[in-house]
Scaffold this active site. Structure first.
Site, PDB file in Angstrom:
ATOM      1  N   SER A 174      -4.802   6.503  13.776  1.00  8.62           N
ATOM      2  CA  SER A 174      -5.184   7.686  12.913  1.00  8.62           C
ATOM      3  C   SER A 174      -5.344   8.780  13.785  1.00  8.62           C
ATOM      4  CB  SER A 174      -6.108   7.396  11.927  1.00  8.62           C
ATOM      5  OG  SER A 174      -6.680   8.439  11.372  1.00  8.62           O
ATOM      6  N   ARG A 210     -18.194  19.095   3.387  1.00  2.00           N
ATOM      7  CA  ARG A 210     -18.419  17.533   3.499  1.00  2.00           C
ATOM      8  C   ARG A 210     -18.721  16.993   4.794  1.00  2.00           C
ATOM      9  NH1 ARG A 210     -13.121  13.945   1.853  1.00  2.00           N
ATOM     10  NH2 ARG A 210     -12.284  15.057   3.912  1.00  2.00           N
ATOM     11  N   LYS A 215     -10.247   1.990  14.340  1.00  5.09           N
ATOM     12  CA  LYS A 215      -8.984   2.144  14.916  1.00  5.09           C
ATOM     13  C   LYS A 215      -9.045   2.528  16.456  1.00  5.09           C
ATOM     14  CE  LYS A 215      -6.849   2.475  11.153  1.00  5.09           C
ATOM     15  NZ  LYS A 215      -5.753   1.569  10.904  1.00  5.09           N
ATOM     16  N   ARG A 239      -5.302  20.984   7.683  1.00  2.38           N
ATOM     17  CA  ARG A 239      -4.911  19.939   8.219  1.00  2.38           C
ATOM     18  C   ARG A 239      -3.439  19.794   8.509  1.00  2.38           C
ATOM     19  NH1 ARG A 239      -9.399  19.848   8.618  1.00  2.38           N
ATOM     20  NH2 ARG A 239     -11.060  18.193   7.721  1.00  2.38           N
ATOM     21  N   TYR A 244     -14.909   3.741  10.342  1.00  4.13           N
ATOM     22  CA  TYR A 244     -13.578   3.557  10.145  1.00  4.13           C
ATOM     23  C   TYR A 244     -12.779   4.108  11.129  1.00  4.13           C
ATOM     24  CZ  TYR A 244      -8.868   5.246   9.121  1.00  4.13           C
ATOM     25  OH  TYR A 244      -7.362   5.348   9.101  1.00  4.13           O
ATOM     26  N   GLY A 283       0.546  -1.292   0.096  1.00  2.47           N
ATOM     27  CA  GLY A 283       0.102   0.204   0.008  1.00  2.47           C
ATOM     28  C   GLY A 283       0.906   1.371   0.087  1.00  2.47           C
TER      29      GLY A 283
HETATM   30  C1  WQD Z   1      -8.380  17.044   3.710  1.00  2.00           C
HETATM   31  C2  WQD Z   1      -9.099  18.468   3.489  1.00  2.00           C
HETATM   32  C3  WQD Z   1     -11.520  18.451   3.098  1.00  2.00           C
HETATM   33  C4  WQD Z   1     -11.142  16.300  -0.518  1.00  2.00           C
HETATM   34  C5  WQD Z   1      -8.904  11.608   6.128  1.00  2.00           C
HETATM   35  C6  WQD Z   1      -9.294  10.373   7.017  1.00  2.00           C
HETATM   36  C7  WQD Z   1      -8.323  10.310   8.150  1.00  2.00           C
HETATM   37  C8  WQD Z   1      -7.048   9.761   7.244  1.00  2.00           C
HETATM   38  C9  WQD Z   1      -6.746  11.016   6.209  1.00  2.00           C
HETATM   39  C10 WQD Z   1      -6.958   7.589   7.110  1.00  2.00           C
HETATM   40  C11 WQD Z   1     -10.392  18.677   4.297  1.00  2.00           C
HETATM   41  C12 WQD Z   1     -10.724  19.070   1.958  1.00  2.00           C
HETATM   42  C13 WQD Z   1     -10.772  17.050   0.411  1.00  2.00           C
HETATM   43  C14 WQD Z   1     -11.468  17.180  -1.950  1.00  2.00           C
HETATM   44  C15 WQD Z   1     -11.531  18.968  -0.266  1.00  2.00           C
HETATM   45  N1  WQD Z   1      -7.162   8.575   6.503  1.00  2.00           N
HETATM   46  N2  WQD Z   1     -10.862  18.293   0.810  1.00  2.00           N
HETATM   47  N3  WQD Z   1     -11.852  18.502  -1.377  1.00  2.00           N
HETATM   48  O1  WQD Z   1     -10.579  13.977   5.938  1.00  2.00           O
HETATM   49  O2  WQD Z   1      -8.592  15.337   7.093  1.00  2.00           O
HETATM   50  O3  WQD Z   1      -8.600  12.765   6.789  1.00  2.00           O
HETATM   51  O4  WQD Z   1      -7.929  11.123   5.190  1.00  2.00           O
HETATM   52  O5  WQD Z   1      -6.414   7.296   8.067  1.00  2.00           O
HETATM   53  O6  WQD Z   1      -8.701   9.193   8.727  1.00  2.00           O
HETATM   54  O7  WQD Z   1     -10.497  11.171   7.907  1.00  2.00           O
HETATM   55  O8  WQD Z   1      -8.279  14.197   4.612  1.00  2.00           O
HETATM   56  O9  WQD Z   1      -7.677  14.443   2.414  1.00  2.00           O
HETATM   57  O10 WQD Z   1     -10.058  13.788   2.904  1.00  2.00           O
HETATM   58  O11 WQD Z   1      -9.440  16.075   3.734  1.00  2.00           O
HETATM   59  O12 WQD Z   1     -11.764  20.320  -0.227  1.00  2.00           O
HETATM   60  O13 WQD Z   1     -11.851  16.566  -2.939  1.00  2.00           O
HETATM   61  O14 WQD Z   1      -9.387  18.763   2.269  1.00  2.00           O
HETATM   62  O15 WQD Z   1     -12.578  19.121   3.388  1.00  2.00           O
HETATM   63  O16 WQD Z   1     -10.654  19.932   4.807  1.00  2.00           O
HETATM   64  P1  WQD Z   1      -9.155  14.182   5.892  1.00  2.00           P
HETATM   65  P2  WQD Z   1      -8.921  14.592   3.264  1.00  2.00           P
END
Ligand code: WQD
Length: 335
Positions: free
Chosen positions: A124, A291, A152, A230, A148, A10
């Protein structure tokens, strides 16, 4: 030392496997290719310049897993294998609970039966839930907002119980923030199946013209530019954190959580503009509704990992975007 890397084909597992081989470890990768491709194994061999053992194995199949431990003298395990799409977990909760929990229970039972009691677990930041205020510290109350995340949460609790019952166990619970980027060789990177859920792989697909524009999920959050913030960490920094956690397991016992992040927050638009700089083109986007389940701000306090693991992220957003662009430019159709 021989390390079993579950889910080693992965995204994070492959980058960690390269770092393990570079550091002189022998590794066995176990993967069922449910969210990865056999091609990755050749890429790991090419990048590391070393060979390793591989078993195509579903960890929910205890007999198959026992055969892996019977075949190799495993000293420690890094456990990446698991389903990890937040949205999918809401549609298929039973599959997520069964897969993630049963696979980990099987793994711990096989480890116990073979006298292997050192485990690095891929947890996570999602376990910090919605009610804590960033920067997150490891002692904060835990919760989840989707199946999910609950897997964890539950696996961390299960592993704390294993360590409480048998004082010989060492378990490092690594709470990842937002891993992005790619190995500098351009041979390995994030290559999700279908339309990416996560921000960075989505931006990469827009940059190579596979997707028309980025949808920004809300610009009305209480953040500097209104978009979600983030803690993005370079996947190679994250991989190196796993090697430090292995060392910790050799010198300590018990179950210990560690945040693996940078301690810095970046907004959606900051990531987008960083990628534009790396690829030299303007990337189209439009603002969409928020979202469901998203929080405004998430970033780590990483002082515990720095103090107790001797680990600190070294790469920044410019490195993440440069390496991500190098990967997708060389692999526009994925691996
Ligand atoms: C990041 C930011 C979205 C997509 C998730 C899981 C977490 C981990 C990492 C597994 C947010 C914004 C996103 C898009 C956007 N996974 N966004 N347009 O949600 O912080 O974390 O992935 O371990 O457990 O929860 O990551 O990359 O989905 O989003 O605006 O098409 O980007 O709203 O602010 P997230 P993400």
């Amino acid at each position: 030392m021989k390390i079993l890397v579950t889910g080693g084909a992965g995204y994070i597992g492959s980058h960690t496997s390269v770092e393990l081989l570079d550091a002189g470890y022998e590794i066995v990768i176990a993967d069922n290719f449910s969210n990865s491709k056999p091609e990755v194994l050749e890429r790991i061999r090419k990048v590391a310049g070393k060979d390793f053992d591989f078993c195509e194995c579903d960890l929910c199949d205890k007999e198959a897993l026992d055969k892996v431990f019977d075949s190799y003298d495993i000293d420690a395990v890094i456990h990446f294998a698991g389903l990890k799409a937040v949205g999918e977990s809401c549609e298929k909760p039973l599959e997520y609970y069964r897969n993630n929990l049963v696979s980990t229970m099987n793994l711990c039972e096989s480890m116990r039966e073979h006298g292997c009691k050192k485990l690095v677990f891929s947890s996570s930041a999602t376990v910090y839930g919605m009610n804590n205020t960033a920067p997150y510290t490891e002692d904060m109350p835990l919760s989840a907002t989707n199946p999910y995340g609950w897997t964890k949460f539950m696996i961390e609790e299960m592993l704390r119980g294993v360590c409480a019952a048998d004082k010989e166990w060492s378990v490092a619970l690594l709470r990842y923030f937002n891993p992005i980027g790619a190995h500098s060789s351009g041979q390995l990177g994030e290559d999700p199946n279908g339309i990416p859920n996560n921000l960075f792989p989505y931006i990469m697909r827009v940059a190579v013209g596979k997707l028309p524009e980025l949808g920004v999920f809300g610009d009305d959050y209480d953040t500097p530019d209104g978009t979600g913030v983030r803690d993005y960490i370079h996947v190679v920094d994250l991989a190196k954190g796993h090697l430090k956690a292995l060392e910790w397991c050799s010198e300590n016992v018990g179950a210990e959580p560690f945040n693996l992040g940078t301690g810095n927050g970046s907004s959606v638009l900051e990531v987008l503009h960083g990628f534009e700089k790396a690829c030299g083109k303007t990337l189209p986007y439009s603002v969409k509704p928020r979202r469901a389940g998203d929080i405004a701000t998430s970033f780590a306090d990483c002082s515990k990992a720095e103090k107790q693991l001797g680990w600190k992220a070294e790469l920044g957003m410019e490195d993440m975007c440069r390496d991500g662009w190098n990967f997708i430019k060389n692999n526009p159709n994925g691996l």
